[in-house]
Design an enzyme around this catalytic site. Sequence first.
Site, PDB file in Angstrom:
ATOM      1  N   SER A  31       1.027  -1.491  -0.128  1.00 30.32           N
ATOM      2  CA  SER A  31      -0.060   0.172   0.021  1.00 30.32           C
ATOM      3  C   SER A  31       0.737   1.204   0.174  1.00 30.32           C
ATOM      4  O   SER A  31       1.562   1.820   0.300  1.00 30.32           O
ATOM      5  CB  SER A  31      -0.605  -0.269   1.346  1.00 30.32           C
ATOM      6  OG  SER A  31      -1.585   1.039   1.589  1.00 30.32           O
ATOM      7  N   LYS A  85      -3.230   1.713  -2.049  1.00 29.96           N
ATOM      8  CA  LYS A  85      -2.767   3.290  -1.804  1.00 29.96           C
ATOM      9  C   LYS A  85      -3.872   3.434  -0.769  1.00 29.96           C
ATOM     10  O   LYS A  85      -5.272   3.577  -0.785  1.00 29.96           O
ATOM     11  CB  LYS A  85      -3.288   4.666  -2.670  1.00 29.96           C
ATOM     12  CG  LYS A  85      -2.804   5.599  -1.528  1.00 29.96           C
ATOM     13  CD  LYS A  85      -0.675   6.162  -0.996  1.00 29.96           C
ATOM     14  CE  LYS A  85      -1.274   7.043   0.168  1.00 29.96           C
ATOM     15  NZ  LYS A  85      -0.080   6.746   0.658  1.00 29.96           N
ATOM     16  N   ASN A 115       9.265   8.700   4.869  1.00 30.98           N
ATOM     17  CA  ASN A 115       8.148   9.000   4.187  1.00 30.98           C
ATOM     18  C   ASN A 115       7.167   9.901   4.839  1.00 30.98           C
ATOM     19  O   ASN A 115       7.026   8.721   6.088  1.00 30.98           O
ATOM     20  CB  ASN A 115       7.515   8.305   3.303  1.00 30.98           C
ATOM     21  CG  ASN A 115       6.479   7.636   3.543  1.00 30.98           C
ATOM     22  OD1 ASN A 115       5.239   7.981   4.002  1.00 30.98           O
ATOM     23  ND2 ASN A 115       7.044   6.038   4.087  1.00 30.98           N
ATOM     24  N   LEU A 152      -1.201   9.657   4.042  1.00 34.38           N
ATOM     25  CA  LEU A 152      -2.540   9.547   3.430  1.00 34.38           C
ATOM     26  C   LEU A 152      -3.113  10.398   2.616  1.00 34.38           C
ATOM     27  O   LEU A 152      -4.189  10.435   2.457  1.00 34.38           O
ATOM     28  CB  LEU A 152      -2.889   8.824   4.652  1.00 34.38           C
ATOM     29  CG  LEU A 152      -2.609   7.704   6.198  1.00 34.38           C
ATOM     30  CD1 LEU A 152      -4.041   8.022   7.482  1.00 34.38           C
ATOM     31  CD2 LEU A 152      -2.727   6.574   5.377  1.00 34.38           C
ATOM     32  N   CYS A 165      -0.391   3.209  10.769  1.00 35.05           N
ATOM     33  CA  CYS A 165       0.470   4.173   9.718  1.00 35.05           C
ATOM     34  C   CYS A 165       0.896   5.820  11.226  1.00 35.05           C
ATOM     35  O   CYS A 165       0.170   6.237  11.171  1.00 35.05           O
ATOM     36  CB  CYS A 165      -0.275   5.217   8.681  1.00 35.05           C
ATOM     37  SG  CYS A 165      -0.002   6.233   8.216  1.00 35.05           S
ATOM     38  N   LYS A 225      -3.146  -4.676   9.064  1.00 31.18           N
ATOM     39  CA  LYS A 225      -1.314  -4.083   9.595  1.00 31.18           C
ATOM     40  C   LYS A 225      -0.482  -3.429  10.031  1.00 31.18           C
ATOM     41  O   LYS A 225      -1.225  -2.731  10.635  1.00 31.18           O
ATOM     42  CB  LYS A 225      -0.671  -3.647   7.993  1.00 31.18           C
ATOM     43  CG  LYS A 225       0.039  -2.979   6.956  1.00 31.18           C
ATOM     44  CD  LYS A 225      -0.411  -2.383   6.353  1.00 31.18           C
ATOM     45  CE  LYS A 225       1.338  -2.366   5.679  1.00 31.18           C
ATOM     46  NZ  LYS A 225       1.560  -1.669   4.515  1.00 31.18           N
ATOM     47  N   GLY A 230       8.809  -5.416   3.896  1.00 27.54           N
ATOM     48  CA  GLY A 230      10.042  -4.129   4.614  1.00 27.54           C
ATOM     49  C   GLY A 230      10.693  -4.583   3.368  1.00 27.54           C
ATOM     50  O   GLY A 230      11.690  -5.867   4.156  1.00 27.54           O
TER      51      GLY A 230
HETATM   52  C1  LIG Z   1       5.729   6.065  -0.072  1.00 28.12           C
HETATM   53  C2  LIG Z   1       5.062   5.068   1.379  1.00 28.12           C
HETATM   54  C3  LIG Z   1       3.575   5.716   0.932  1.00 28.12           C
HETATM   55  C4  LIG Z   1       3.441   4.500   1.908  1.00 28.12           C
HETATM   56  N1  LIG Z   1       2.128   4.964   1.851  1.00 28.12           N
HETATM   57  C5  LIG Z   1       1.219   3.460   2.621  1.00 28.12           C
HETATM   58  C6  LIG Z   1      -0.123   3.320   3.195  1.00 28.12           C
HETATM   59  O1  LIG Z   1      -0.934   3.883   2.285  1.00 28.12           O
HETATM   60  N2  LIG Z   1      -0.563   2.059   3.639  1.00 28.12           N
HETATM   61  C7  LIG Z   1       0.155   1.703   4.523  1.00 28.12           C
HETATM   62  O2  LIG Z   1      -0.543   0.614   4.933  1.00 28.12           O
HETATM   63  N3  LIG Z   1       0.837   1.434   4.400  1.00 28.12           N
HETATM   64  C8  LIG Z   1       2.072   2.647   3.120  1.00 28.12           C
HETATM   65  N4  LIG Z   1       3.087   2.483   3.613  1.00 28.12           N
HETATM   66  C9  LIG Z   1       3.942   1.479   4.018  1.00 28.12           C
HETATM   67  C10 LIG Z   1       4.521   0.344   3.110  1.00 28.12           C
HETATM   68  O3  LIG Z   1       2.897  -0.219   2.334  1.00 28.12           O
HETATM   69  C11 LIG Z   1       5.412  -0.946   3.697  1.00 28.12           C
HETATM   70  O4  LIG Z   1       4.329  -1.505   4.579  1.00 28.12           O
HETATM   71  C12 LIG Z   1       6.337  -0.307   3.940  1.00 28.12           C
HETATM   72  O5  LIG Z   1       6.719   0.597   3.373  1.00 28.12           O
HETATM   73  C13 LIG Z   1       7.770  -1.628   3.832  1.00 28.12           C
HETATM   74  O6  LIG Z   1       7.704  -2.201   2.841  1.00 28.12           O
HETATM   75  P1  LIG Z   1       9.302  -1.589   1.640  1.00 28.12           P
HETATM   76  O7  LIG Z   1      10.863  -1.090   2.519  1.00 28.12           O
HETATM   77  O8  LIG Z   1       9.281  -2.556   0.535  1.00 28.12           O
HETATM   78  O9  LIG Z   1       8.626  -0.531   1.377  1.00 28.12           O
HETATM   79  C14 LIG Z   1       4.030   3.604   2.524  1.00 28.12           C
HETATM   80  C15 LIG Z   1       5.018   3.415   2.318  1.00 28.12           C
HETATM   81  C16 LIG Z   1       5.439   4.353   1.361  1.00 28.12           C
HETATM   82  C17 LIG Z   1       7.100   3.800   1.182  1.00 28.12           C
END
Ligand SMILES: Cc1cc2nc3c(=O)[nH]c(=O)nc-3n(C[C@H](O)[C@H](O)[C@H](O)COP(=O)(O)O)c2cc1C
Lengths: 275, 275, 303, 303
Positions: free
Chosen positions: D21, D45, D69, D73, D130, D165, D243
């Site tokens: 997301s 998202k 970041n 939301l 979040c 989550k 992650g």
């Molecule tokens: C720019 C950005 C926006 C994100 N927005 C959301 C979100 O709206 N809802 C959510 O549950 N997680 C959000 N996340 C978290 C990601 O879904 C994920 O849990 C987190 O980035 C870890 O995974 P990664 O290391 O592969 O990025 C966001 C992450 C990033 C980098």
Amino acid sequence: MTSDIITTQVKTTAQLTTGKIIQKRMVLADVFKLSIEHSRISRISKPGQFVNIKLSDQLTPLLRRPFSITAVNAEAGWFEILFKVIGEGTRRLALLEPGEMINLIGPLGNSFWLSSQTKRALLVAGGLGVAPLAFLLQHLYQLKIKKTLFWGNQTKELFLAYPEIKHSCLELFYTTDDGSMGYHGLVTDLFAEVIPKFEHEAVQIFACGPNPMLQKIQQVATQNGIDCQLSLETLMGCGFGACMGCNVQSASGESYFYTCSDGPVFNAKDIKVDG
Amino acid sequence: MTSDIITTQVKTTAQLTTGKIIQKRMVLADVFKLSIEHSRISRISKPGQFVNIKLSDQLTPLLRRPFSITAVNAEAGWFEILFKVIGEGTRRLALLEPGEMINLIGPLGNSFWLSSQTKRALLVAGGLGVAPLAFLLQHLYQLKIKKTLFWGNQTKELFLAYPEIKHSCLELFYTTDDGSMGYHGLVTDLFAEVIPKFEHEAVQIFACGPNPMLQKIQQVATQNGIDCQLSLETLMGCGFGACMGCNVQSASGESYFYTCSDGPVFNAKDIKVDG
Amino acid sequence: MVDLSVKLGNLVLSNPILTASGTFGSGEEFAGFIDLNKLGGIVTKAVTREPRIGNPYPRIAETLAGMLNSIGLANPGVEKFITQKLPFLHSLKTKVIVNVAAKTIDDFAHVIRRIESSGGVDGYELNVSCPNVKEGGIAFGTDPRITGKITAAVRKITAKCLIVKLTPNVTSISTIARAAESEGADALSVMNTLVGMAVDIHSRRPKLSTITGGLSGPAVKPVAIARVYEVVNAVQIPVIGIGGIMGLEDVLEFLITGASAIQVGTANFINPAISEELAANLENYCLSHHIKTLQDIIGNLQT
Amino acid sequence: MVDLSVKLGNLVLSNPILTASGTFGSGEEFAGFIDLNKLGGIVTKAVTREPRIGNPYPRIAETLAGMLNSIGLANPGVEKFITQKLPFLHSLKTKVIVNVAAKTIDDFAHVIRRIESSGGVDGYELNVSCPNVKEGGIAFGTDPRITGKITAAVRKITAKCLIVKLTPNVTSISTIARAAESEGADALSVMNTLVGMAVDIHSRRPKLSTITGGLSGPAVKPVAIARVYEVVNAVQIPVIGIGGIMGLEDVLEFLITGASAIQVGTANFINPAISEELAANLENYCLSHHIKTLQDIIGNLQT
Ligand SMILES: Cc1cc2nc3c(=O)[nH]c(=O)nc-3n(C[C@H](O)[C@H](O)[C@H](O)COP(=O)(O)O)c2cc1C
Ligand SMILES: Cc1cc2nc3c(=O)[nH]c(=O)nc-3n(C[C@H](O)[C@H](O)[C@H](O)COP(=O)(O)OP(=O)(O)OC[C@H]3O[C@@H](n4cnc5c(N)ncnc54)[C@H](O)[C@@H]3O)c2cc1C
Ligand SMILES: Cc1cc2nc3c(=O)[nH]c(=O)nc-3n(C[C@H](O)[C@H](O)[C@H](O)COP(=O)(O)OP(=O)(O)OC[C@H]3O[C@@H](n4cnc5c(N)ncnc54)[C@H](O)[C@@H]3O)c2cc1C
Ligand SMILES: Cc1cc2nc3c(=O)[nH]c(=O)nc-3n(C[C@H](O)[C@H](O)[C@H](O)COP(=O)(O)O)c2cc1C
Ligand code: FES
Ligand code: FES
């Protein structure tokens, strides 16, 4: 000049320093030899010692990587390492070219040591474990001690590509896992077969290679009551005694030695080698 | 062939692709121009668009880095970027040599657009902000539209080292912060001084540079009721609308545009430029 | 001249560069690489009541821009520490802080009492936060009540600088921080390692014998900065920033965020001269930026 | 033939590769780069009841091997989501999971009810974690009771796959995990971002307008693996590992640790084709290693 010191085990003061790569040889597609200019290290290092190399000015890979000194030329002021590409660190090391500088700490660790009774050294190498033993051969040659090398590999490739070893050792037994050259089988099997032929009081065993090989050598040595030194490889966080990440079980299993500061060369009877 | 499309703002489909560096020019110690072979990008890109470059196969730096397309040669199939070394990413980019491939996404973003009433384009560039405007000059030349470029820099160095700009623009005003060449002062000051001389209905302003400069240009344009487009630079996480990290306030301050997908070229009256 | 000195309670450090526990041995390991007296201070490897051999091999693993460790507080125990390490530490002019770990409040008190009665040191850092000891270390540091109790118990024993080292593996580090402050801690070290894990996909085995371990190194710096920021805003006592410091820029980042001093950990393994270099580089930075006192940097975050 | 399918409750994914997301828009942004139907599923998202413009610029910052970041939301709200995004999502053959965020239990329920009555999707992921929304998001996910309540409330509304989550910024993620499980969650996503912060040492300003934000990317992978390990050992329902996944080796590491599926986040920004590549690479890996079903990998950790 260097030859007398090996008769006692040495530890030297390590230096944080840089050395220039003056030669690079691709031995096999994934095996390289680098000659590195460094007068102090080439002068004071003893067989068994190693250098710990920082592979780039980047933060990845983060930690240094240890490599045995496989040869020195004290007069010309360079030493050599022989290594195999197995991961990101060694991959980067293989990309370096003559003229480039490398950041290193060394010489680190202790060295092999020789008993005055010893008339013949039996060296057992598994694969690239030959690296520190090659340096030992260099010393033994100067000391005029008889030496026999048992060198096991999976295939014949490295034997053929690295004649340096043959040239520094008159009595040399090859073994290959696939039978493509020399004895077909494990170097430890051949070693166990031939060891009864030697006069046990007058020999010392020096071994370096994968842990299962070292375990077997340790066994054979114990059974035959032969003095035996093992050069170990463990993961290393620092190489100079600070991180405590390079632990090796003592024979009793009740305490740990540290490969970088108590080793990498251990008396086989002092330690328990992990499987 | 390319010249008609600019009269309406374009967005093209971006491609994840690679291009070969075919030429590299060190303009100044910290400014480089790279010519990159890529027939599609050179063919379809419009002034204002950018490419997003992955600087190495390593995980550091992690994110891509965006660079404006500063020139294209559709026939020969290459395009150019002009960049300044400011951090790790651009430092690595500067190390690349002709023959090496770079991983890029492009063309990204929208383009400048031209009104049919426009008889003269007023371009205002701050430092390397000249990059997308140089590409615009290329188009305007083909369209036979009169053009005046105001180019501000801290010193004269870049003017002298980058004559490409001079050659593509007959009417060119230099400004330097240190007075070493041209008008002594900010490009925005000179611009505000001379703007009354132009017939406002028949001109359009196109500006790219640091935010404080864009703010000033935006003001001058509003005061004089002149159509004005600003090409913005923001941090970018992706470059193609996925991360929402490149937000720009709308004029009302009540919503955000996204530089990569709504821009980088904005109508000055639509946005609020951060200080 | 630049005044790099900082105060942690009554303890004055000549500069804010300390070495992190467990990454600097007892200092002796680094004597060949640097002049230890150029450091603001040394924090020793954890000392426990009884000797500990630590966890089985493998107990370190490299991860991207970081490392995992589960050394398990290997140390010779307080008695051998006193006979084998303390004389060297006493010979130094730099400040010496002993990191103390224990399974019970009594053991914390015992270790410190023994060191105090053997000439003492300049301060103690209570390791209530090591993630690699099963018996309770981690539980202590995640509970504000127990953290407070330990602090109070040790506070009675020593007037020396008392530092509590906090774990980041909690929902609210500021709660723990306030507990330590209110029971008399002179300063707080933020942070210990993050719980982490890595698996070798070929053997399908965890890379550490203990399965999980503590993550350190530059990868964790953003987490450490956030934790320092949270704690600095929760307490009045000085905070020592720790986590991923590799160069001067990192030191400045922690100071600006509000740390009064910092500790260098993992970086010592890669560059054993880093701590002395950082002290020198910080001085040069202040000189070239016309900064006369660190008070102009510490906590000067523009928000 | 390899069977890459995995089940999350009643939801069958054709392969375990999902997108995380907030890193994949509503999928449309990636349609030019990959065939979305090759993915196990898409997680959108976050969708909230009301439109949100998100936090001020700057709201991303790169860190070593990671990024921060604090998007906050940003989204057009559930009504516009239904009219503007849902038709496209309905046109896909891949599974669609909508990430839902809210400040109250009612709002969680409202958003899901609205989507359900507009044709629904394949599943919902409750974003109780979040770190970038001040009003309460983080508090929800750090409290097992509230997490349980939200799960229970939403469980009544939908029979679709319900995923909770979890945030890693807690003392005990397993406690929260069990709360969600016992209230009817079909699966758990582990993990959201770590609280982190970075400061520009020249301007002395935080690199994010919100000061702290969420850390993601390869730097956090060891923490994520440890959290997945903890949760997998605490619950019976499937866990989705998230992650720092950048390549196939990372996917395998999560699967071996016990994750039944994974989500790719930050990596989508760098390589917009990564998710499809991972699905293909996983298949090839299984083929070349004679692995017929993912059950031979999932949780096959040799301890
Ligand atoms: C720019 C950005 C926006 C994100 N927005 C959301 C979100 O709206 N809802 C959510 O549950 N997680 C959000 N996340 C978290 C990601 O879904 C994920 O849990 C987190 O980035 C870890 O995974 P990664 O290391 O592969 O990025 C966001 C992450 C990033 C980098
Ligand atoms: C004292 C000493 C001397 C050495 N001398 C030599 C030498 O002369 N020539 C040579 O080629 N290599 C030598 N090594 C091994 C060498 O250090 C490793 O091959 C190197 O660190 C691998 O780095 P990498 O980044 O390429 O691989 P990584 O990506 O770090 O590792 C790849 C895989 O190998 C495993 N691994 C890496 N190093 C070791 C180790 N030491 N023990 C067990 N598993 C390990 C890792 O866990 C991982 O699974 C020596 C090691 C020690 C401790
Ligand atoms: C649409 C677009 C077009 C661009 N075109 C060009 C171009 O043609 N030529 C050129 O030289 N540069 C251009 N840039 C800027 C260029 O992308 C950055 O200089 C580059 O990303 C810096 O990367 P780095 O790793 O060297 O620096 P980093 O280490 O990432 O950054 C160094 C410092 O600069 C700041 N910074 C980096 N990028 C930006 C930015 N975009 N806005 C504000 N602050 C920033 C960082 O926060 C940091 O403080 C463009 C940017 C955008 C968004
Ligand atoms: C190998 C190793 C051993 C450690 N041992 C201890 C210890 O004994 N006591 C302690 O409080 N912290 C210990 N730590 C944690 C460090 O002191 C420090 O808090 C952590 O590594 C974060 O800093 P860094 O990222 O600079 O390494 C250890 C860290 C490492 C890497
Ligand atoms: S490698 Fe660090 S103590 Fe041996
Ligand atoms: S840079 Fe990612 S949305 Fe614009």
